[in-house]
Design an enzyme around this catalytic site. Structure first.
Site, mmCIF file in Angstrom:
data_model
loop_
_atom_site.group_PDB
_atom_site.id
_atom_site.type_symbol
_atom_site.label_atom_id
_atom_site.label_comp_id
_atom_site.label_asym_id
_atom_site.label_seq_id
_atom_site.Cartn_x
_atom_site.Cartn_y
_atom_site.Cartn_z
ATOM 1 N N ARG A 14 0.856 -1.174 0.000
ATOM 2 C CA ARG A 14 0.000 0.000 0.000
ATOM 3 C C ARG A 14 0.902 1.238 0.000
ATOM 4 O O ARG A 14 2.034 1.205 0.501
ATOM 5 C CB ARG A 14 -0.898 0.039 1.240
ATOM 6 C CG ARG A 14 -1.848 -1.147 1.376
ATOM 7 C CD ARG A 14 -2.664 -1.004 2.658
ATOM 8 N NE ARG A 14 -3.632 -2.080 2.818
ATOM 9 C CZ ARG A 14 -3.411 -3.183 3.537
ATOM 10 N NH1 ARG A 14 -2.248 -3.345 4.167
ATOM 11 N NH2 ARG A 14 -4.340 -4.125 3.633
ATOM 12 N N LYS A 45 -2.662 -1.980 7.799
ATOM 13 C CA LYS A 45 -3.890 -1.512 8.435
ATOM 14 C C LYS A 45 -4.034 -2.136 9.817
ATOM 15 O O LYS A 45 -3.671 -3.292 10.035
ATOM 16 C CB LYS A 45 -5.104 -1.882 7.570
ATOM 17 C CG LYS A 45 -5.229 -1.048 6.302
ATOM 18 C CD LYS A 45 -6.518 -1.365 5.569
ATOM 19 C CE LYS A 45 -6.711 -0.452 4.367
ATOM 20 N NZ LYS A 45 -7.971 -0.753 3.644
ATOM 21 N N HIS A 51 -2.332 1.999 -5.848
ATOM 22 C CA HIS A 51 -2.997 0.711 -5.634
ATOM 23 C C HIS A 51 -3.030 -0.131 -6.906
ATOM 24 O O HIS A 51 -3.168 -1.349 -6.835
ATOM 25 C CB HIS A 51 -4.422 0.942 -5.113
ATOM 26 C CG HIS A 51 -4.685 0.246 -3.805
ATOM 27 N ND1 HIS A 51 -3.954 0.498 -2.660
ATOM 28 C CD2 HIS A 51 -5.585 -0.712 -3.464
ATOM 29 C CE1 HIS A 51 -4.402 -0.257 -1.681
ATOM 30 N NE2 HIS A 51 -5.378 -1.006 -2.136
ATOM 31 N N ARG A 62 -0.392 -2.658 -6.686
ATOM 32 C CA ARG A 62 -0.749 -3.711 -5.725
ATOM 33 C C ARG A 62 -1.758 -4.679 -6.352
ATOM 34 O O ARG A 62 -1.623 -5.899 -6.236
ATOM 35 C CB ARG A 62 -1.314 -3.049 -4.472
ATOM 36 C CG ARG A 62 -1.746 -3.983 -3.354
ATOM 37 C CD ARG A 62 -2.088 -3.119 -2.147
ATOM 38 N NE ARG A 62 -2.902 -3.792 -1.161
ATOM 39 C CZ ARG A 62 -2.432 -4.521 -0.163
ATOM 40 N NH1 ARG A 62 -1.129 -4.719 -0.052
ATOM 41 N NH2 ARG A 62 -3.242 -5.070 0.725
ATOM 42 N N HIS A 74 -4.223 -8.935 4.022
ATOM 43 C CA HIS A 74 -5.677 -8.886 4.127
ATOM 44 C C HIS A 74 -6.135 -9.666 5.354
ATOM 45 O O HIS A 74 -5.700 -10.798 5.579
ATOM 46 C CB HIS A 74 -6.334 -9.494 2.884
ATOM 47 C CG HIS A 74 -6.259 -8.614 1.687
ATOM 48 N ND1 HIS A 74 -6.390 -9.086 0.400
ATOM 49 C CD2 HIS A 74 -6.075 -7.274 1.564
ATOM 50 C CE1 HIS A 74 -6.287 -8.075 -0.458
ATOM 51 N NE2 HIS A 74 -6.092 -6.969 0.227
ATOM 52 N N TYR A 83 -9.339 -10.867 -6.643
ATOM 53 C CA TYR A 83 -8.328 -11.029 -7.680
ATOM 54 C C TYR A 83 -8.523 -12.316 -8.454
ATOM 55 O O TYR A 83 -8.061 -12.430 -9.589
ATOM 56 C CB TYR A 83 -6.934 -10.961 -7.059
ATOM 57 C CG TYR A 83 -6.693 -9.630 -6.399
ATOM 58 C CD1 TYR A 83 -6.592 -8.470 -7.159
ATOM 59 C CD2 TYR A 83 -6.645 -9.516 -5.013
ATOM 60 C CE1 TYR A 83 -6.410 -7.239 -6.560
ATOM 61 C CE2 TYR A 83 -6.463 -8.287 -4.406
ATOM 62 C CZ TYR A 83 -6.360 -7.153 -5.187
ATOM 63 O OH TYR A 83 -6.204 -5.931 -4.595
#
Length: 300
Positions: free
Chosen positions: A149, A173, A246, A249, A272, A281
């Site tokens: 990120r 995150k 992004h 990514r 994630h 994806y």
């Protein structure tokens, strides 16, 4: 307690206790400010289900995206759950609040060949030793090579790089730390940047500190500069005028799955929390497979 005061206290809780990112906290604060603008800055205990429904209906008529409305509902749910636990309300009105599901939009993805050509061109252009060219090549190689990120990249320090093992430690995150590998092209670009460019940039400012990537004036690079770099260089490869970091990514995740990588390994690399987030994806790869089938199979 007034809604505005509850919002202030709740967002402090999100930042200090739940350790959510600054961007998420700002988004939730804006959502709850929108609630106050529609229903009024009244006592939080006086906000009932009908008022919340009117608020979301106002957002729908205004043309807000489904994802925005879903996020606003999530902000309200979090606020009232927190208020119920704290004894500020006796009933949580959001328990019966129905919102539209978030739409699944497939991300922009650059082709592997197109990205390879672009990155090779940037590395070649940096061969004359220009510090910013060397930095830009290293940024793009690491964003793509480690599927980072932009906030993770900008927050990385030199000590977070393990050059002997070609890994980088990042803070994702929710303040979750992970160690991500990167490939040989990124390793070469980073070595060139650290030896030939970073010392030059660091000499321009007393605030360089331990930041890995520095701006033109020598301080830690900001996300806006990285956005501009990606838009200028990767945008034409994707064929979109508005792209951000992004996209690299997204492209890395898709190319990993196209190459046969395990879905859970990709989930861990991307950081994630949910496998469902990573599974988008597989849809991108599936779309490519279906397109190839329709084009090439005689019985398609």
């Amino acid at each position: 307690m007034l809604l505005s005061e509850a919002t202030d206290r709740y967002t402090v809780h999100l930042a200090d206790v739940r350790r959510l990112s600054g961007a998420t906290v700002r988004a939730y604060r804006a959502d709850l400010a929108d609630l106050a603008a529609v229903v009024g800055d009244r006592e939080i205990a006086d906000i009932h289900l009908d008022a919340l429904r009117d608020w979301l209906w106002t957002a729908t008529r205004r043309g807000d995206a489904r994802s925005t409305i879903a996020r606003r509902a999530a902000a309200a749910r979090g606020l009232f759950e927190w208020a119920l636990e704290g004894g500020m309300v006796e009933i949580d009105p959001t328990l019966r609040l129905v919102t539209p599901k978030r739409g699944r939009t497939l991300p922009n993805v650059a082709s592997a060949d197109g990205l390879a050509e672009l990155l090779d061109t940037l590395v070649a252009a940096a061969a004359d030793g220009d510090p910013l060219a060397l930095r830009d090549a290293a940024i793009l190689e690491l964003l793509y090579g480690a599927a980072l990120r932009v906030s993770e990249l900008c927050g990385t320090d030199t000590v977070d790089l393990d050059r002997s093992n070609a890994t980088v430690r990042v803070l994702g995150k929710g303040a979750k730390e992970r160690v991500v590998p990167y490939g040989a092209p990124a390793a070469r670009a980073l070595d060139a940047y650290l030896v030939r460019a970073r010392p030059v940039l660091a000499a321009r400012s007393a605030t360089a500190g331990s930041a890995l990537f520095l701006g033109a004036r020598g301080s830690r690079i900001g996300t806006r500069a990285v956005y501009d770099l990606v838009a200028r260089t990767v945008g034409p490869v994707v064929g979109a005028t508005t792209v951000g970091p992004h996209v690299l990514r997204h492209s890395a995740a898709t190319h990993l799955l196209d190459g046969g990588a395990d879905l859970r390994a990709v989930q861990e690399m991307l950081g994630h929390a949910s496998l469902g987030t990573t599974q988008i994806y597989t849809h991108v790869s599936g779309e490519r497979l279906a397109a190839a089938y329709r084009l090439a199979h005689p019985r398609a």
